[in-house]
Design an enzyme around this catalytic site. Structure first.
Site, PDB file in Angstrom:
ATOM      1  N   GLU A   7      44.447  39.854  35.714  1.00 54.66           N
ATOM      2  CA  GLU A   7      44.138  41.198  36.236  1.00 54.66           C
ATOM      3  C   GLU A   7      43.033  41.891  35.450  1.00 54.66           C
ATOM      4  O   GLU A   7      42.744  43.055  35.708  1.00 54.66           O
ATOM      5  CB  GLU A   7      45.358  42.129  36.202  1.00 54.66           C
ATOM      6  CG  GLU A   7      46.588  41.666  36.917  1.00 54.66           C
ATOM      7  CD  GLU A   7      47.753  42.651  36.764  1.00 54.66           C
ATOM      8  OE1 GLU A   7      47.572  43.748  36.159  1.00 54.66           O
ATOM      9  OE2 GLU A   7      48.846  42.339  37.239  1.00 54.66           O
ATOM     10  N   GLU A  14      41.212  39.370  38.329  1.00 57.64           N
ATOM     11  CA  GLU A  14      41.581  38.600  39.519  1.00 57.64           C
ATOM     12  C   GLU A  14      43.065  38.713  39.803  1.00 57.64           C
ATOM     13  O   GLU A  14      43.869  39.007  38.928  1.00 57.64           O
ATOM     14  CB  GLU A  14      41.188  37.134  39.351  1.00 57.64           C
ATOM     15  CG  GLU A  14      41.405  36.535  37.956  1.00 57.64           C
ATOM     16  CD  GLU A  14      42.825  36.596  37.445  1.00 57.64           C
ATOM     17  OE1 GLU A  14      43.749  36.301  38.232  1.00 57.64           O
ATOM     18  OE2 GLU A  14      43.030  36.918  36.258  1.00 57.64           O
TER      19      GLU A  14
END
Length: 348
Positions: free
Chosen positions: A316, A174
């Site tokens: 991430e 994300e």
């Protein structure tokens, strides 16, 4: 569009293969249990992949990006324009997850769900724009019903694409300024615990910043006290990328694709997915214990033992990607070691 698909049955792990893999581990040239979690990972993967020779050579990483209206409350140390700028960085190869994905020869699926600073069309980025941002959940539900449905569906599409492409492992990541605030809000609601237990520094807030973040979360939770189901809590307090992760995890489990969960935000999504559809839980492996305050509580709620503890808190999907080599080694040991009989090694 109906959300009934979220509660559809998940694929079932093969318990017979799990027992066979466990018996195989006992025959390998080592003291029983001496490879610790590496043994458990191989056994779990054999069961989930329905094969006596598990493997995680084909890895699919989906990074979902979206902006958050609650950023207006000053809960992040970074400006909101960073979300869109990082989408471009993912695609051009400069982000941590980009480097890790290249190193692993993994597929990197970058999905833009909506950013205030829209980077436009970028090669290697899938545009699935819902809105420039969620609403400020201190004032209104973060997502409308239609937006929520769209975010869940985009995540599911990524997981189904991964399965169709022959992936052996799905990783969700994300990006979204203020998304640790959103994740803490969702986690607080799901666990019915005060935000002080779950809110942390995020992008690098100091003690005063964290206190402000907690006060914002307290306002938001009071605003949405009427949201009593996991789905409504996720819609009212979540983000586009968090909802996409939930959809991805549920769809992965439904299609029989093992998931490696990253850090605080993705574990919040994992908890929501399990509360929506409990059959998702066996399909989740956990990569690392994030340094972000609150992650340990989420892992406890899921009865999860992560592979690594390196003090990471980037997001991430970077922590999950970092754990992949250990999963590969677990499979290599399971598949490649000699048995006592094969090696002519005495057992007594």
């Amino acid at each position: 569009m109906s959300l009934d698909w979220l509660s559809a049955p998940c694929a079932q792990p093969d318990t017979a293969l799990a027992e066979a893999a466990r018996a195989h581990q006992l025959q390998l040239t080592k003291p029983p249990g001496s490879l610790g979690m590496l043994e458990a990972l191989a056994i779990q993967l054999a069961s989930l992949q329905h094969t006596p020779r598990p493997a995680v050579e084909r890895v699919w990483i989906s990074v979902f990006a979206g902006d958050h209206g609650v950023a207006d409350e000053g809960v992040s140390a970074f400006p909101q324009v960073v979300t869109g700028e990082m989408v471009r960085n993912f695609a051009t190869g400069g982000a941590a997850i980009s480097v890790l994905a290249r190193s692993l020869a993994a597929t990197l699926d970058v999905v833009n769900l909506g950013t205030v600073n829209d980077p436009g069309e970028i090669p290697g980025v899938r545009r699935a724009i819902i809105a420039p941002s969620t609403a400020n959940f201190c004032l209104a539900p973060a997502m409308t019903v239609a937006q929520f449905d769209a975010a869940l569906s985009v995540g599911a599409e990524s997981a189904r694409s991964a399965k169709a492409a022959g992936a052996q492992l799905f990783i969700g990541g994300e990006m979204g300024i203020a998304n640790t605030t959103s994740a803490a809000a969702v986690a607080s609601a799901l666990l019915d615990e005060p935000p002080s237990v779950l809110a942390g520094a995020g992008t690098g807030l100091n003690a005063e910043g964290i206190r402000h973040k907690v006060s914002v979360l307290e306002r938001a939770l009071a605003q949405h006290a009427g949201a009593t189901t996991a789905l409504e809590q996720l819609r009212c307090l979540g983000g586009f990328e968090i909802a996409a992760l939930v959809g991805a995890y549920i769809a992965a489990a439904q299609t029989g694709l093992p998931v490696l969960v990253d850090g605080f935000i993705t574990t919040t999504a994992a908890l929501a997915a399990v509360m929506i559809n409990p059959d998702v839980r066996p399909w989740l492996l956990f990569a690392h214990r994030s340094k972000e305050h609150g992650h340990a509580r989420l892992l406890q709620a899921l009865n999860a033992e992560p592979v690594l503890d390196l003090g990471l808190r980037l997001g991430e999907a970077s922590g999950a990607a970092t754990a992949v080599p250990l999963l590969r080694l677990a499979c290599a040991l399971h598949n490649g070691m000699a048995t006592f009989e094969q090696a002519g090694v005495s057992t007594s």
